[in-house]
Design an enzyme around this catalytic site. Structure first.
Site, PDB file in Angstrom:
ATOM      1  N   LYS A   1      32.296   6.807  10.522  1.00 27.14           N
ATOM      2  CA  LYS A   1      31.892   5.474  10.992  1.00 27.14           C
ATOM      3  C   LYS A   1      30.858   4.851  10.071  1.00 27.14           C
ATOM      4  CE  LYS A   1      33.018   5.481  15.889  1.00 27.14           C
ATOM      5  NZ  LYS A   1      32.502   5.356  17.255  1.00 27.14           N
TER       6      LYS A   1
ATOM      7  N   LYS B   1      48.292   7.059  14.660  1.00 26.10           N
ATOM      8  CA  LYS B   1      48.126   6.975  16.104  1.00 26.10           C
ATOM      9  C   LYS B   1      48.134   5.510  16.551  1.00 26.10           C
ATOM     10  CE  LYS B   1      44.629   8.586  19.065  1.00 26.10           C
ATOM     11  NZ  LYS B   1      43.404   9.317  19.346  1.00 26.10           N
TER      12      LYS B   1
ATOM     13  N   LYS C   1      44.107   0.019  18.578  1.00 28.70           N
ATOM     14  CA  LYS C   1      43.802  -1.418  18.597  1.00 28.70           C
ATOM     15  C   LYS C   1      43.545  -1.937  17.192  1.00 28.70           C
ATOM     16  CE  LYS C   1      40.523   0.050  22.008  1.00 28.70           C
ATOM     17  NZ  LYS C   1      40.476   0.153  23.416  1.00 28.70           N
TER      18      LYS C   1
END
Ligand code: TRP
Length: 342
Positions: free
Chosen positions: A123, A205, A208
């Site tokens: 991240k 996967k 969003k």
């Protein structure tokens, strides 16, 4: 309302806890992969579920959107079967004990071990302009979430397993100093956790953040949109267009899996059903199955969203029951540490 945990040893059910971040709308992948399982677990365990809104602000949120998404996520989870009578279901920021225990635990968590978290490395490289302290100490907050409720099992996907491991390490370290304060939790990888892939790039996967919006289906999406996405789903260019599962046919296998979870049919039954029919018939059939699976959830969520008074009641009750359980653990921790009690 008081938490009705059964305390006689013979009948005591194990405690399960899981949380999900309320950012954006839930996807079909969230539903079939995790949420459906949350619902099933309610029959065999004492479940605690929450929306992890404190975790969500490690990334900047638009306030109006964030509030709306959190409420609709709550309504959606009720609609898909989280039962607020059976389980404790709340919003994390409404139970201050989470932030309180997180601070304490952050003092029992080492800089070095946080630096090794793959999600932090991931991240922070993606958000180079906002590597905030919360992103770094996130595992201490997640450990607080888990340990406050004396959790036995934490159902998580593979990406969160490392966070459950560090939670165990923190809990054992604390217990070694102060005695048995925390139950040591274990990650629980569900036996039938469906891993749903993107419809347009089935090697990834369903997410969003898929670059192609057609790859991701949302629980609240309209039937027309859903059908359009399934008709455009990537399969393969094999002549004969046979419907069968195999590792090379990622797109077809993914569609078969989705169909299987929605209809309860096995892969063999699906092969037989579409024998000789080709993808032109198969893809819309999967779309229909998904539409019918999501329809009652969407309709119920829409109904709940209009019933603000009911939602507020459930929210308040959930937060109270959570706080009751959480506070018992926090009091014990404060006492062990040596904070002055009044
Ligand atoms: N970190 C999890 C995620 O991003 C969400 C989460 C927060 C969680 N607290 C938790 C999951 C406690 C399991 C247990 O998906």
């Amino acid at each position: 309302m008081e938490n009705t945990v059964n305390t006689t040893p013979e009948t005591k059910k194990k405690r399960v806890l899981s949380m999900i971040q309320p950012t954006g709308m839930f996807t079909l992948g969230n539903y079939l992969g995790a949420l459906k399982n949350f619902v099933a677990l309610q029959n065999d365990y004492e479940c605690v579920y929450a929306l992890a809104d404190l975790h969500a602000i490690t990334v900047r949120q638009n306030p109006a959107e964030f509030r709306k998404n959190t409420l609709s996520a709550y309504a959606m989870m009720l609609a898909l079967g989280i039962d607020p009578e059976k389980s404790i279901f709340f919003i994390q920021s409404q139970v201050p004990e989470h932030a309180q225990l997180a601070w304490v635990l952050s003092c029992y968590t080492q800089f070095g071990e946080l630096s090794r978290m793959t999600q932090f490395k991931d991240k922070s490289s993606k958000n180079a302009d906002n590597i905030n302290a919360g992103l770094f100490t996130y595992p201490a907050l997640m450990a607080a979430d888990i340990l406050l409720y004396q959790t036995d099992l934490v159902p998580v996907g593979g990406d969160q397993k490392q966070h459950v491991e560090i939670c165990r390490d923190i809990a054992m370290r604390f217990n070694n100093i102060y005695g048995d304060v925390f139950t040591i939790p274990e990650p629980y990888i569900p036996p039938t956790g469906a891993r749903i892939m993107s419809l347009t790039s089935p090697e990834n996967k369903m997410s969003k953040s898929d670059k192609d919006p057609g790859g991701c289906i949302y629980i609240m999406q309209s039937p027309d949109d859903i059908m359009r996405c399934f008709k455009r789903a990537v399969t393969d260019s094999e002549t004969g267009h046979c419907v069968y599962a195999c590792p090379e046919k990622l797109g077809v296998t993914n569609l078969m899996q989705i169909y299987s979870v929605c209809t309860g049919k096995t892969m063999d039954e699906i092969e037989a059903e579409f024998d000789g029919m080709g993808y032109g018939a198969f893809k819309p059939a999967v779309g229909e199955a998904v539409v019918e699976t999501l329809r009652p959830i969407r309709e119920e969520a829409e109904r709940l969203m209009k019933d603000k008074a009911y939602l507020e009641d459930i929210l308040r009750d959930g937060a109270e029951r959570a706080a009751y359980a959480a506070n018992r653990t926090l009091r014990k921790v404060y006492k062990k540490i040596g904070f002055v009690q009044i």
